[in-house]
Design a protein around this motif. Sequence first.
Motif, mmCIF file in Angstrom:
data_model
loop_
_atom_site.group_PDB
_atom_site.id
_atom_site.type_symbol
_atom_site.label_atom_id
_atom_site.label_comp_id
_atom_site.label_asym_id
_atom_site.label_seq_id
_atom_site.Cartn_x
_atom_site.Cartn_y
_atom_site.Cartn_z
ATOM 1 N N UNK A 6 -10.121 20.669 66.818
ATOM 2 C CA UNK A 6 -11.492 20.836 67.292
ATOM 3 C C UNK A 6 -11.553 20.991 68.811
ATOM 4 N N UNK A 7 -10.526 20.511 69.511
ATOM 5 C CA UNK A 7 -10.522 20.614 70.975
ATOM 6 C C UNK A 7 -10.510 22.063 71.449
ATOM 7 N N UNK A 8 -10.198 23.018 70.573
ATOM 8 C CA UNK A 8 -10.257 24.419 70.999
ATOM 9 C C UNK A 8 -11.697 24.870 71.233
ATOM 10 N N UNK A 9 -12.665 24.020 70.905
ATOM 11 C CA UNK A 9 -14.052 24.257 71.324
ATOM 12 C C UNK A 9 -14.107 24.508 72.832
ATOM 13 N N UNK A 10 -13.168 23.917 73.576
ATOM 14 C CA UNK A 10 -13.122 24.143 75.029
ATOM 15 C C UNK A 10 -12.921 25.619 75.351
ATOM 16 N N UNK A 11 -12.170 26.329 74.516
ATOM 17 C CA UNK A 11 -11.964 27.765 74.746
ATOM 18 C C UNK A 11 -13.276 28.526 74.583
ATOM 19 N N UNK A 12 -14.069 28.146 73.580
ATOM 20 C CA UNK A 12 -15.382 28.775 73.394
ATOM 21 C C UNK A 12 -16.250 28.560 74.631
ATOM 22 N N UNK A 13 -16.283 27.317 75.131
ATOM 23 C CA UNK A 13 -17.110 27.025 76.297
ATOM 24 C C UNK A 13 -16.638 27.793 77.528
ATOM 25 N N UNK A 14 -15.315 27.829 77.740
ATOM 26 C CA UNK A 14 -14.796 28.563 78.888
ATOM 27 C C UNK A 14 -15.131 30.037 78.830
ATOM 28 N N UNK A 15 -15.075 30.615 77.633
ATOM 29 C CA UNK A 15 -15.390 32.037 77.481
ATOM 30 C C UNK A 15 -16.882 32.309 77.587
ATOM 31 N N UNK A 16 -17.724 31.274 77.385
ATOM 32 C CA UNK A 16 -19.183 31.449 77.380
ATOM 33 C C UNK A 16 -19.826 31.120 78.719
ATOM 34 N N UNK A 47 -9.772 32.849 68.086
ATOM 35 C CA UNK A 47 -10.950 33.124 67.260
ATOM 36 C C UNK A 47 -12.234 32.721 67.980
ATOM 37 N N UNK A 48 -12.241 31.542 68.595
ATOM 38 C CA UNK A 48 -13.449 31.054 69.261
ATOM 39 C C UNK A 48 -13.766 31.851 70.518
ATOM 40 N N UNK A 49 -12.741 32.313 71.226
ATOM 41 C CA UNK A 49 -12.991 33.164 72.396
ATOM 42 C C UNK A 49 -13.649 34.467 71.954
ATOM 43 N N UNK A 50 -13.141 35.066 70.899
ATOM 44 C CA UNK A 50 -13.728 36.315 70.400
ATOM 45 C C UNK A 50 -15.163 36.102 69.923
ATOM 46 N N UNK A 51 -15.426 34.982 69.254
ATOM 47 C CA UNK A 51 -16.786 34.683 68.820
ATOM 48 C C UNK A 51 -17.710 34.469 70.014
ATOM 49 N N UNK A 52 -17.209 33.778 71.042
ATOM 50 C CA UNK A 52 -18.021 33.559 72.243
ATOM 51 C C UNK A 52 -18.362 34.882 72.915
ATOM 52 N N UNK A 53 -17.398 35.771 72.999
ATOM 53 C CA UNK A 53 -17.669 37.063 73.616
ATOM 54 C C UNK A 53 -18.625 37.889 72.764
ATOM 55 N N UNK A 54 -18.530 37.735 71.441
ATOM 56 C CA UNK A 54 -19.469 38.428 70.573
ATOM 57 C C UNK A 54 -20.890 37.949 70.786
ATOM 58 N N UNK A 55 -21.074 36.620 70.891
ATOM 59 C CA UNK A 55 -22.403 36.075 71.138
ATOM 60 C C UNK A 55 -22.938 36.540 72.490
ATOM 61 N N UNK A 112 -15.138 33.155 83.675
ATOM 62 C CA UNK A 112 -15.607 33.132 82.302
ATOM 63 C C UNK A 112 -14.666 33.998 81.479
ATOM 64 N N UNK A 113 -15.061 34.308 80.250
ATOM 65 C CA UNK A 113 -14.228 35.163 79.419
ATOM 66 C C UNK A 113 -12.865 34.547 79.151
ATOM 67 N N UNK A 114 -11.846 35.395 79.107
ATOM 68 C CA UNK A 114 -10.495 34.935 78.798
ATOM 69 C C UNK A 114 -9.941 34.012 79.879
ATOM 70 N N UNK A 115 -10.278 34.288 81.145
ATOM 71 C CA UNK A 115 -9.783 33.445 82.239
ATOM 72 C C UNK A 115 -10.413 32.058 82.155
ATOM 73 N N UNK A 116 -11.726 32.012 81.983
ATOM 74 C CA UNK A 116 -12.396 30.723 81.866
ATOM 75 C C UNK A 116 -11.897 29.929 80.670
ATOM 76 N N UNK A 117 -11.686 30.621 79.546
ATOM 77 C CA UNK A 117 -11.178 29.945 78.360
ATOM 78 C C UNK A 117 -9.794 29.361 78.596
#
Length: 408
Positions: free
Chosen positions: A284-294, A102-110, A300-305
């Motif tokens: 909450x640690x999945x925030x790291x996935x948002x940062x990696x995708x952003x 979910x957070x990766x998709x939101x990061x890519x949306x932003x 970046x993206x899915x690889x960074x996440x």
Amino acid sequence: MSERSNSEVKSCDSAWSVFLIFLRLGLTSFGGPIAHLGYFREALVSRRQWLSERSYAELVALCQVLPGPASSQVGIGLGLSRAGFAGAVAAWAGFTLPSAIMLILLAQGISAWGGAAPGGLLHGLKIVAVAVVAQAVWGMARSLCTDVARVTIALCATCAALVWPTALGQTSVIVCSALAGWVLFKSTPPPAAEKLPFSVSRKTGLIALTVFFALLLGLPLLAQVWPSQVLAMVNAFYNAGSLVFGGGHVVLPLLQSATVPNGWVSNDTFLAGYGLAQAVPGPLFTFAAFLGASMTVQPSGWVGATVCILAIFTPSFLLVVGVLPFWQTLRHSARSQAAMGGVNASVVGLLLAALYHPVWTSAIATPSDFAFALTALVALMFWKMPPWLVVLGCGLFGWLLTAMQTSG
């Protein structure tokens, strides 16, 4: 071709069933780590009887004194008890993947919206982060800073973190606080408890702990000897996962100091992502996935996440497996308990410093911003509204307020 043995089939089937159970929990577990532990107890102790109540309480106690996300570590331990190491991985994957995706998709949306993203929406997410962190500081201070000595350690930690706002500075604060607790506090070990039913040998535990410390000490050196963005990211997120005591919110200052000053993500994106992380289920640690995708750098993206999420959770696996065989001894060490008292007080101070900078300084610029944040805090603490609803409401209200000001 030979067939798999019955034990292999049973292990595989058990790991798959563990994954499905934790996937359901990962999709529905809102409310933070304390709520997660309640969901685990109801689903796996009361209903399925994987562990006794006393064993579950011991597992929770173990994970609360380890650095890292306590609820995820309890999940890893539960999976380990049910289906061995495969079960531990299955439990982690099931519980973590929903919120990470979910957070990766939101990061890519932003990232895709860019300038088209409603400014008020992002500002609302930054303001709700103020309320969330303030609630965490208050709750942790009430339970962890119970006397003058602990309040003093927390104050010193806050001042040090504000004056020396780097990952090294925060690590030094934690180490010094452990030493202060070791000297100042007299802890009474708890009475004898039920032995945990995990078949992890001391040899395996020593190997896991050796790997944990080798990576903790070796990754910074490797990142300097062989400069690489991937290594730098792994080092930053592994260190964050290794040094976070006191819950997921404390990862905020460590990740902010590792990512924003280096230009990997903007401060606005960081705080907006932290606000969004409150609205999804799971750890909450999945925030790291948002940062990696952003990331503004590659990968970046899915690889960074993927790089960031694996790096931040790897210490949890190594510590749970490494400490389990020695838990009974550690549990009854008065000095260990005293040192943890100092560490727990310091993480309140670190989080208080993060509440001021970057959270407050980046989000609160006007009296209306303060009123907005105060309302969100009251909604969380006194109206007992679910965090995801408060996050959604703040984002929408920020967007509407900005639209009204623009049209006016």
